[in-house]
Each structure stands twice: as C-alpha cells, then as structure tokens.
Write a protein that holds these residues in place. Structure first.
Motif, PDB file in Angstrom:
ATOM      1  N   ILE A 387       0.840  -1.212   0.000  1.00 45.73           N
ATOM      2  CA  ILE A 387       0.000   0.000   0.000  1.00 45.73           C
ATOM      3  C   ILE A 387       0.867   1.251   0.000  1.00 45.73           C
ATOM      4  O   ILE A 387       0.644   2.195  -0.770  1.00 45.73           O
ATOM      5  N   ILE A 388       1.877   1.247   0.863  1.00 47.39           N
ATOM      6  CA  ILE A 388       2.756   2.422   0.958  1.00 47.39           C
ATOM      7  C   ILE A 388       3.508   2.628  -0.362  1.00 47.39           C
ATOM      8  O   ILE A 388       3.641   3.762  -0.855  1.00 47.39           O
ATOM      9  N   ALA A 389       3.969   1.522  -0.954  1.00 45.26           N
ATOM     10  CA  ALA A 389       4.752   1.622  -2.189  1.00 45.26           C
ATOM     11  C   ALA A 389       3.900   2.113  -3.357  1.00 45.26           C
ATOM     12  O   ALA A 389       4.297   3.026  -4.099  1.00 45.26           O
ATOM     13  N   MET A 390       2.701   1.515  -3.526  1.00 47.41           N
ATOM     14  CA  MET A 390       1.903   1.837  -4.717  1.00 47.41           C
ATOM     15  C   MET A 390       1.093   3.119  -4.543  1.00 47.41           C
ATOM     16  O   MET A 390       1.091   3.979  -5.411  1.00 47.41           O
ATOM     17  N   ARG A 391       0.389   3.241  -3.397  1.00 47.29           N
ATOM     18  CA  ARG A 391      -0.463   4.426  -3.223  1.00 47.29           C
ATOM     19  C   ARG A 391       0.337   5.626  -2.733  1.00 47.29           C
ATOM     20  O   ARG A 391       0.038   6.769  -3.087  1.00 47.29           O
ATOM     21  N   GLY A 392       1.340   5.363  -1.898  1.00 47.05           N
ATOM     22  CA  GLY A 392       2.087   6.476  -1.315  1.00 47.05           C
ATOM     23  C   GLY A 392       3.225   6.948  -2.186  1.00 47.05           C
ATOM     24  O   GLY A 392       3.411   8.158  -2.385  1.00 47.05           O
ATOM     25  N   LEU A 393       3.992   5.990  -2.725  1.00 50.63           N
ATOM     26  CA  LEU A 393       5.178   6.352  -3.495  1.00 50.63           C
ATOM     27  C   LEU A 393       4.951   6.271  -4.998  1.00 50.63           C
ATOM     28  O   LEU A 393       5.822   6.671  -5.776  1.00 50.63           O
ATOM     29  N   GLY A 394       3.779   5.748  -5.405  1.00 45.57           N
ATOM     30  CA  GLY A 394       3.478   5.685  -6.836  1.00 45.57           C
ATOM     31  C   GLY A 394       4.284   4.642  -7.585  1.00 45.57           C
ATOM     32  O   GLY A 394       4.429   4.733  -8.819  1.00 45.57           O
ATOM     33  N   LEU A 395       4.805   3.654  -6.893  1.00 45.34           N
ATOM     34  CA  LEU A 395       5.596   2.618  -7.553  1.00 45.34           C
ATOM     35  C   LEU A 395       4.667   1.653  -8.290  1.00 45.34           C
ATOM     36  O   LEU A 395       3.516   1.447  -7.881  1.00 45.34           O
ATOM     37  N   PRO A 396       5.124   1.032  -9.366  1.00 48.32           N
ATOM     38  CA  PRO A 396       4.265   0.109 -10.125  1.00 48.32           C
ATOM     39  C   PRO A 396       4.061  -1.190  -9.371  1.00 48.32           C
ATOM     40  O   PRO A 396       4.877  -1.584  -8.540  1.00 48.32           O
ATOM     41  N   ARG A 397       2.935  -1.867  -9.689  1.00 48.19           N
ATOM     42  CA  ARG A 397       2.676  -3.181  -9.106  1.00 48.19           C
ATOM     43  C   ARG A 397       3.729  -4.167  -9.603  1.00 48.19           C
ATOM     44  O   ARG A 397       4.058  -4.172 -10.793  1.00 48.19           O
ATOM     45  N   ALA A 398       4.239  -4.992  -8.692  1.00 49.55           N
ATOM     46  CA  ALA A 398       5.302  -5.945  -9.080  1.00 49.55           C
ATOM     47  C   ALA A 398       4.754  -6.989 -10.030  1.00 49.55           C
ATOM     48  O   ALA A 398       3.605  -7.384  -9.939  1.00 49.55           O
TER      49      ALA A 398
END
Length: 398
Positions: A387-398
């Motif tokens: 959640i933090i990676a995708m929603r917070g940092l905008g990182l792509p889904r692995a």
C-alpha cells in the motif's frame, strides 16, 4: 500541525486519567498481561469478566465508547484528537474499552449505511449493546480477502449464508458478526462481495473456540449453515462490500494501543534499575542503555504517527497511506519491544507467569509469542508495504 494540546484537551486528558484511576479495579494495570499490538493477551476476550462489563457500562454512560461520534448517535461530539487522547490514556493503563463495533463497524456505518441502519445500529453500539467480531478470514484464503468462499444467496427479503470463518477474534464474547460474503459468484473477485451484520444467535451459527499461541481462547472458527439474515442488515449496497471493507480496514489500522508501548517500556526500564548483575544495576550497562534509548526514540516516533492520523481526521481527511505506515511501524515496534525485553531479562525472560521467578508477571514471555499476531492482523506487513509503495510512493505493481 500543532503538537501542543489545547487547554480543553489537557483538561479532558486529566478527566480521563482521573476516571481510569478511580474506576479500574485495584492493581488491574500491573496484573494484566496484555502486550501492545497482540491479539492473544487482550483481557476483553476473557469470557464473562464482570469487571470488564462494568467498566464498559460506565464508559457507555459517559458516551466515551464513541467520543468523536455526533451526540444524535450516542457519541460525545468531541474531536478525533480528544478521541486519540482517550485511547492513549486507556491503553497506557491497559483498560478495556473499544472493540470492533465501536472502532470499525460504527465509523463505517456512519459513512456508508442507510439512514435506517444508522438509527438502528449506532445508538445500540454507543450503549455497548452490540459488540461485533470480524468475519473476514476463511480457511485457505490467507491475506487474499477477495478469495472468500462464504456465500450469501437472496431469498425474498433475506439472505441465506453458508460457509466458514476462522481466526475469528472474540466471536465467542460478541453479539454480531461484521461479515463479508460472496453474493455474485460470476462477478470479478472484488465486485461480487457484500458487507453485512449477522446475529450470533441466529439458528445455524456454530462458534468453536481455538486456543492461541499464548494459551488463551481469543480466536474461534465459526460455521454458517443456512443462516437467515434480513437484507436490511446489508451495509451500503449489495456487491460493493469490498470497497467498504477497504475503508473499514483503514479504521482498523488506526486502532493502536499507543499508551501500552510506553507503559511496557517504562516497566522494562524500571526492571533494569531494580535488577543487579555482578553488583551493578542493569541500567548502568552501556549495551542495555543503548537498547533502551533506541526503544525510547522509536516509541516517540510512533506517537508522532499516531497524533498525525487523529489530526488528519479532524481536518476531514481519511488516513489511508498514513494508517498503513502507523500499522506497519507499531507492529514492528511490538516485536522489537518483546525482543528488547527478552535480551534485558536474559534467562528470566522466557519464564511463564506461573513461575515464581517470572518478572512483570511473565508479560515479556507472553508478548514475545503474542507479537507475532500483530504482524498478521488487519493485513500483513507485506500488504502494508505494498500500500505504501503503490499508493504512497506511486511505484508500479510488481
């Protein structure tokens, strides 16, 4: 954000603390083995505990089970910061208080329930007459809520429920299930799920307690065999339950016993002052001092995350990423605190509370086992990081 309490907030903090000291049974805080973040050592799950029921009744009389709710629904009409102040003081003294209905179900009904549902359920929750348990987890489903198999089939004005839930914390001491069930098996996994309330006393409901790693019965497995539930118990709209549960999980991740971390840390610190090794108190050992200093800093950081989420709610913002950050940080803190306690106490740390040599009533031993559940409940640490990676940092889904 202003980190200082206002005069009103300071006065409320004092009022809450005075109430707890007066009304909690003598020695409750010291005798209670609850470990912050754990699910297996909560005293609320002890069946038919008259002290807990009496204390909760007193909270309900003051509208303190739902401090930030509007008065029309049985709340006290106070701010979320004041709600957080209340939780901080309550958890510091390990006092029994809120549960699923007050902390998760009620706020979700407030957002998505119909007017009829609000009028029926919110006052009942505020009076402490409707306690919920979370009917999310199922056998073989793991953390993937969308893979649930429990079915709810329409039958006139009712739904017929069949299926099984597991790791059902406090189901045996609650009144209702806060349940997700699949209502459209042909829809996409996230679109055919409905959120509803099921009475534990309904014919066809079987609750079977499970013994947890700490030796207590906080968990259950629950079976539903043609259980009839009126459609009016659906929260929001049918088949949109997934979206409501995502919000409910944010509320759940905000339920942090922040004061419990400080209280337990203070007790471990006091232990190092009172315990000597080779003629010197443990608190004088540089390695132990370093460990305690590290814990003190991390607890203060957790407090900052905690106050931030309350402040956001008062600003009309819904903490989503912040709820995951708070949950991830404090559940790891629960584990670090247990590890520190074990290292400080050495061979005395693993002693169970029945041992005459156990310190802090064996709380560190119980906490070392119970902190595992903290990393799993309300979504695992891996889910929080996603959640933090995708929603917070905008990182792509692995």
């Amino acid at each position: 954000m202003d980190f200082r309490f206002s005069d009103r907030e300071e006065a409320f903090r004092t009022e809450v603390e005075d109430f707890i000291k007066k009304e909690l049974p003598a020695g409750w805080t010291e005798k209670n083995i609850y470990w912050p973040g754990g699910y297996g050592t909560l005293s609320e799950f002890e069946e038919a505990n008259p002290h807990i029921e009496q204390f909760r009744h007193q909270l309900a009389e003051r509208s303190w089970l739902n401090i930030s709710w509007p008065k029309e629904y049985g709340g006290a009409g106070r701010t979320n910061i004041e709600q957080a102040i209340f939780h901080e003081r309550m958890s510091y003294y390990r006092a029994p208080g809120g549960e699923v209905a007050t902390l998760i179900g009620g706020p979700t009904i407030m957002l998505f329930g119909s007017d009829e549902m609000k009028k029926e359920w919110l006052p009942k929750i505020a009076r402490g007459e409707a306690r919920f348990w979370l009917a999310y987890s199922e056998p073989n489903a793991g953390s993937d809520l969308a893979s649930i198999q429990t079915r709810a089939v329409e039958d006139g004005d009712d739904l017929i429920i069949n299926g099984q839930k597991i790791w059902s914390t406090a189901a045996h001491v609650s009144h209702y299930a806060w349940m997700i069930a699949r209502t459209d098996p042909n829809a996409a996994p996230h679109r055919g799920i409905t959120l509803l309330i099921v009475d534990n006393q309904s014919p066809g409901v079987t609750i079977r307690p499970l013994t947890n790693i700490c030796g207590s019965q906080s968990f259950n497995e629950v079976f539903f065999d043609n259980v009839v539930v009126p459609k009016k118990n659906i929260v929001g709209e049918k088949n949109r339950g997934w979206y409501y549960v995502m919000v409910a999980l944010d509320f759940e991740r905000l339920v942090i016993p922040i004061g419990g971390f400080k209280r337990t840390f203070e007790e471990i610190t006091q232990y190092t002052k009172e315990t000597k090794h080779n003629g010197q108190s443990l608190s004088q050992n540089p390695l132990i001092r370093n460990k305690l200093a590290e814990m003190a800093v991390e607890i203060e950081v957790a407090y900052m995350f905690f106050w931030q989420t309350a402040w956001m709610l008062d600003k009309g913002l819904v903490p989503n990423i912040e709820a995951s950050v708070l949950k991830l940080f404090t559940t790891q803190l629960s584990q670090k605190l247990a590890n520190t306690g074990m290292q400080v106490m050495g061979h005395y740390g693993p002693l169970e509370r029945e041992s005459k040599w156990a310190s802090l009533r064996g709380r560190v031993q119980a906490g070392y086992l119970d902190c595992i559940s903290a990393l799993v409940g309300a979504g695992t640490s891996e889910i929080q990081r996603n959640i933090i990676a995708m929603r917070g940092l905008g990182l792509p889904r692995a």
